[in-house]
Design an enzyme around this catalytic site. Structure first.
Site, PDB file in Angstrom:
ATOM      1  N   GLY A  59       0.854  -1.242   0.094  1.00  0.00           N
ATOM      2  CA  GLY A  59      -0.221  -0.012   0.045  1.00  0.00           C
ATOM      3  C   GLY A  59       0.877   1.104  -0.097  1.00  0.00           C
ATOM      4  O   GLY A  59       2.058   1.156   0.335  1.00  0.00           O
ATOM      5  N   CYS A  86       5.410  -6.108   1.399  1.00  0.00           N
ATOM      6  CA  CYS A  86       5.765  -4.676   1.249  1.00  0.00           C
ATOM      7  C   CYS A  86       5.325  -3.995   2.411  1.00  0.00           C
ATOM      8  O   CYS A  86       5.472  -3.984   3.803  1.00  0.00           O
ATOM      9  CB  CYS A  86       5.302  -4.032  -0.186  1.00  0.00           C
ATOM     10  SG  CYS A  86       6.227  -2.239  -0.375  1.00  0.00           S
ATOM     11  N   TYR A  87       4.205  -3.058   2.357  1.00  0.00           N
ATOM     12  CA  TYR A  87       3.409  -2.496   3.444  1.00  0.00           C
ATOM     13  C   TYR A  87       3.133  -3.417   4.593  1.00  0.00           C
ATOM     14  O   TYR A  87       3.263  -3.100   5.665  1.00  0.00           O
ATOM     15  CB  TYR A  87       2.110  -1.518   2.910  1.00  0.00           C
ATOM     16  CG  TYR A  87       1.664  -0.743   3.992  1.00  0.00           C
ATOM     17  CD1 TYR A  87       2.317   0.552   4.461  1.00  0.00           C
ATOM     18  CD2 TYR A  87       0.338  -1.325   4.517  1.00  0.00           C
ATOM     19  CE1 TYR A  87       1.536   1.269   5.470  1.00  0.00           C
ATOM     20  CE2 TYR A  87      -0.185  -0.494   5.481  1.00  0.00           C
ATOM     21  CZ  TYR A  87       0.301   0.576   5.988  1.00  0.00           C
ATOM     22  OH  TYR A  87      -0.336   1.365   6.837  1.00  0.00           O
ATOM     23  N   HIS A 173       7.562  -7.685  -4.134  1.00  0.00           N
ATOM     24  CA  HIS A 173       6.351  -7.884  -4.600  1.00  0.00           C
ATOM     25  C   HIS A 173       6.435  -9.270  -5.455  1.00  0.00           C
ATOM     26  O   HIS A 173       6.494  -9.496  -6.599  1.00  0.00           O
ATOM     27  CB  HIS A 173       5.671  -7.217  -5.508  1.00  0.00           C
ATOM     28  CG  HIS A 173       5.444  -5.703  -4.835  1.00  0.00           C
ATOM     29  ND1 HIS A 173       3.964  -5.574  -4.385  1.00  0.00           N
ATOM     30  CD2 HIS A 173       6.163  -4.535  -4.475  1.00  0.00           C
ATOM     31  CE1 HIS A 173       4.195  -4.447  -3.499  1.00  0.00           C
ATOM     32  NE2 HIS A 173       5.303  -3.756  -3.558  1.00  0.00           N
ATOM     33  N   GLU A 175       3.642 -11.238  -6.456  1.00  0.00           N
ATOM     34  CA  GLU A 175       2.565 -11.124  -7.516  1.00  0.00           C
ATOM     35  C   GLU A 175       3.024 -10.527  -8.739  1.00  0.00           C
ATOM     36  O   GLU A 175       2.253 -10.752  -9.806  1.00  0.00           O
ATOM     37  CB  GLU A 175       1.389 -10.308  -6.850  1.00  0.00           C
ATOM     38  CG  GLU A 175       1.295  -8.797  -6.915  1.00  0.00           C
ATOM     39  CD  GLU A 175       2.051  -8.240  -5.557  1.00  0.00           C
ATOM     40  OE1 GLU A 175       2.867  -8.942  -4.892  1.00  0.00           O
ATOM     41  OE2 GLU A 175       2.025  -7.108  -5.256  1.00  0.00           O
ATOM     42  N   SER A 228      -9.614  -3.691 -33.804  1.00  0.00           N
ATOM     43  CA  SER A 228      -8.670  -3.879 -34.817  1.00  0.00           C
ATOM     44  C   SER A 228      -8.772  -4.908 -35.766  1.00  0.00           C
ATOM     45  O   SER A 228      -8.383  -5.167 -36.752  1.00  0.00           O
ATOM     46  CB  SER A 228      -7.252  -2.978 -34.662  1.00  0.00           C
ATOM     47  OG  SER A 228      -6.907  -4.391 -33.981  1.00  0.00           O
ATOM     48  N   GLY A 230      -7.331  -7.513 -34.396  1.00  0.00           N
ATOM     49  CA  GLY A 230      -6.058  -8.023 -33.828  1.00  0.00           C
ATOM     50  C   GLY A 230      -6.686  -8.923 -32.391  1.00  0.00           C
ATOM     51  O   GLY A 230      -7.619  -8.848 -31.921  1.00  0.00           O
ATOM     52  N   VAL A 231      -5.777  -9.523 -32.124  1.00  0.00           N
ATOM     53  CA  VAL A 231      -6.322 -10.514 -31.007  1.00  0.00           C
ATOM     54  C   VAL A 231      -6.437 -10.060 -29.771  1.00  0.00           C
ATOM     55  O   VAL A 231      -7.555 -10.237 -28.978  1.00  0.00           O
ATOM     56  CB  VAL A 231      -5.346 -12.020 -30.675  1.00  0.00           C
ATOM     57  CG1 VAL A 231      -3.992 -11.380 -30.570  1.00  0.00           C
ATOM     58  CG2 VAL A 231      -5.850 -12.773 -29.645  1.00  0.00           C
ATOM     59  N   ASP A 232      -5.954  -8.746 -29.357  1.00  0.00           N
ATOM     60  CA  ASP A 232      -5.779  -8.329 -28.001  1.00  0.00           C
ATOM     61  C   ASP A 232      -7.481  -7.471 -28.216  1.00  0.00           C
ATOM     62  O   ASP A 232      -8.250  -7.486 -27.205  1.00  0.00           O
ATOM     63  CB  ASP A 232      -4.928  -7.299 -27.645  1.00  0.00           C
ATOM     64  CG  ASP A 232      -3.474  -7.925 -27.530  1.00  0.00           C
ATOM     65  OD1 ASP A 232      -3.617  -9.196 -27.616  1.00  0.00           O
ATOM     66  OD2 ASP A 232      -2.574  -7.343 -27.573  1.00  0.00           O
ATOM     67  N   SER A 233      -7.578  -6.581 -28.864  1.00  0.00           N
ATOM     68  CA  SER A 233      -8.872  -5.934 -28.927  1.00  0.00           C
ATOM     69  C   SER A 233      -9.998  -6.620 -29.109  1.00  0.00           C
ATOM     70  O   SER A 233     -11.140  -6.603 -28.680  1.00  0.00           O
ATOM     71  CB  SER A 233      -8.785  -4.723 -30.023  1.00  0.00           C
ATOM     72  OG  SER A 233      -8.611  -5.214 -31.257  1.00  0.00           O
ATOM     73  N   SER A 234     -10.008  -7.893 -29.938  1.00  0.00           N
ATOM     74  CA  SER A 234     -10.982  -8.799 -30.259  1.00  0.00           C
ATOM     75  C   SER A 234     -11.500  -9.461 -28.906  1.00  0.00           C
ATOM     76  O   SER A 234     -12.545  -9.514 -28.612  1.00  0.00           O
ATOM     77  CB  SER A 234     -10.609  -9.775 -31.416  1.00  0.00           C
ATOM     78  OG  SER A 234     -10.229  -9.301 -32.408  1.00  0.00           O
ATOM     79  N   LYS A 371       0.311 -12.414 -23.670  1.00  0.00           N
ATOM     80  CA  LYS A 371      -0.450 -13.029 -25.063  1.00  0.00           C
ATOM     81  C   LYS A 371      -0.966 -14.230 -24.968  1.00  0.00           C
ATOM     82  O   LYS A 371      -2.068 -14.459 -25.583  1.00  0.00           O
ATOM     83  CB  LYS A 371       0.694 -12.653 -26.053  1.00  0.00           C
ATOM     84  CG  LYS A 371       0.067 -12.599 -27.689  1.00  0.00           C
ATOM     85  CD  LYS A 371      -0.542 -11.233 -27.789  1.00  0.00           C
ATOM     86  CE  LYS A 371      -0.447 -10.963 -29.183  1.00  0.00           C
ATOM     87  NZ  LYS A 371      -0.987  -9.417 -29.293  1.00  0.00           N
TER      88      LYS A 371
END
Ligand code: XMP
Length: 513
Positions: A59, A86-87, A173, A175, A228, A230-234, A371
């Protein structure tokens, strides 16, 4: 079940994500309510769930500041394993009699951990490894009963443990994907809690949980997504469509810089098959007119980026949207945060570069994913292979594959040549990482029939790579190259020469511009 006490760290949600990957159930708890909930060894709303462990997250506060978030110290006497990150480590130290103070300097980024004493928390890691830090304060003196298990060059207690009471504190961290053995450390903690680990891939339930998060992020109102193909936006669009249905409008800007058949394929998949709300905006004229006379590749990128934004902005206004869905994935986040000047390549493409005047709230459902994960999510959602396995294609499209000024006749020639190359490679089930076809702008002499011809030269660049940082030319069989060449010069009349690019990256980049 592990309770994550959320002290407001930027990456707190990632702790949950990693536990989910391990097949470990978790719940986020506000520290103020933790005492009541946790004291009973049960989590409110989950009364049947016994609590097996507690994680105190990172935090932004300092434990010694007035009003800093805290927990009732009694949670350390419940006989439940506790991990402070961390915190969380600092708070644990502070509450149990240790000393926390500002470090010599604030530390953001990688650091090397050296293990000094064994700990169950560090099982299956190594004597030295890289971790990701993000802190100003540090533990100067550990509480009684704890041992220092690891240090860094600057931090005296990077990992502390009280094995008897099963309490652990780490300054870094786990994570974050950049912390080596980060998932292993969380797995070790879950094992200390007595939980069974069941690492699993992305499945229907996992995807459903992302959809739920999206539903919460867009409780009402409308969202737009720049699709677009592309795979990410789809995948991002499809996730949001699952969550809010027709409150999402996808905007596909037909810039004229896409490859042959792409707009039709996109229409078929998203509109006809997936029944999504999609607006295809024909902006071909706008793009070509703005590109008039522009030769410099970087200028082209800027002009194309600006034109995309203008079209998107106009459409978002028409729809009266409040949210903008973006297919940002984890490497994008790291890249743009990582170095000050790393955005050259992606600045216009990632809609992250959108002006603040858009006044839209960003929704980025894939922000935590790589990806490969995104492709798996796409598979679960039933996105066709042609999109899930799509090869990289630059945001500015064919605009940066035409050397010199972009004009409609050049685009037409390039689209035809590119379609032939892709068709032939697809027929061979090619696994080439990326292929680009270039309008070189070089005219050369040829002979057609008995006549002299003076025509265009098409360049082909096919590369193998793991990421786009380096690449080698793909060893396409000679016969196949000849077949492609012959088809191009026969089927695209204005082309009379085809060349194959055999340069490594570096020094040459993948795209010619
Ligand atoms: P280079 O040409 O830099 O390309 O070796 C590396 C990768 O990035 C893609 N690329 C771009 N992608 N906008 C994008 O979205 C751009 O302006 C751009 N320029 C290059 C390229 O296709 C390759 O995958």
């Amino acid at each position: 079940m592990i309770a994550i006490l959320d002290f407001g760290g930027q990456t707190c949600h990632l702790i949950g994500r990693r536990l989910r990957e391990l097949g470990v159930k978790h719940v986020f708890v506000e520290p103020e309510f933790a005492t009541d909930d946790v004291h009973m060894k049960k989590i409110s709303g989950h009364h049947l769930m016994e609590l097996d462990g507690i994680i105190l997250s990172g935090g932004p506060s300092s434990v010694y500041e007035a009003g800093a978030p805290t927990v009732d110290v009694s949670i350390f006497s419940l006989n439940i394993p506790v991990l402070g990150i961390c915190y969380g480590q600092q708070l644990m130290s502070h509450l149990l009699g240790g000393v926390v103070a500002p470090g010599a300097k604030k530390e953001y980024g990688p650091a090397t951990i050296t293990v000094k004493n064994p700990s169950m928390l560090l099982e299956k890691t190594s004597a030295e490894f890289t971790v990701w830090m993000s802190h100003g304060d540090e533990v100067k003196k550990i509480p009684a009963g704890f041992t220092t298990c690891a240090v860094t060059e600057t931090i005296p207690h990077a990992v502390m443990a009280d094995e008897k009471r099963k309490m652990y504190g780490i300054q870094f961290h786990p994570e974050l994907i950049h912390t080596q053995f980060g998932l292993q450390i969380l797995e070790n903690f879950a094992s200390i809690c007595g939980l069974t680990i069941n690492r699993h891939a992305i499945d229907e339930a996992h995807v459903e949980s992302i959809v739920e998060i999206v539903k919460d992020s867009i409780p009402r109102g409308r969202a737009v997504c720049a699709l677009s193909g592309g795979v990410d936006s789809s995948v991002a669009a499809l996730l949001v469509h699952r969550a809010i249905g027709h409150r999402l409008t996808c905007i596909y800007v037909d810039s004229g810089l896409m490859r042959k058949g792409e707009t039709d394929e996109l229409r078929l998949i998203f509109k006809e098959h997936l029944h999504m709300n999609i607006r295809i905006v024909n902006a071909r004229r706008l793009f070509v007119s703005r590109l008039k006379g522009i030769i410099d590749p970087e200028k082209k990128r800027k002009v194309i980026g600006r034109a995309f934004i203008d079209v998107l902005q106009a459409e978002a206004k028409k729809i009266d949207a409040d949210y903008l869905v973006q297919g940002t994935i984890y490497p994008d986040v790291i890249e743009s945060a990582g170095t000050k000047h790393s955005k050259n390549i992606k600045s216009h493409h990632n809609v992250g570069g959108l002006p603040k005047s858009l006044k839209l709230t960003l929704v980025e459902p894939l922000r935590d994913y790589y990806k490969n994960d995104v492709r798996e999510i796409g598979n679960v959602l039933g996105l066709p292979e042609s999109i899930v396995q799509r090869k990289p294609f630059p945001g500015p499209g064919l605009g940066i594959r035409i050397i010199g000024e972009v004009t409609e006749p050049k685009l037409k020639i390039l689209r035809e040549a590119d379609a032939i190359v892709r068709e032939e490679l697809e027929r061979e089930k090619s696994t080439i990482w990326q292929i680009s076809v270039v309008f070189t702008g070089i005219k050369t002499t040829g002979v057609r029939g008995d006549n002299r011809a003076y025509g265009e030269t098409i360049g082909i660049r096919a590369v193998e790579a793991v990421d786009a940082m380096s690449a080698h030319p793909s060893p396409i069989p000679h016969e196949l190259l000849r077949k492609i060449s012959s088809r191009i010069v026969n089927e695209v009349p204005s082309v009379n020469r085809v060349v194959y690019d055999i340069t490594d990256k570096p020094p040459a980049t993948i795209e010619w511009e």
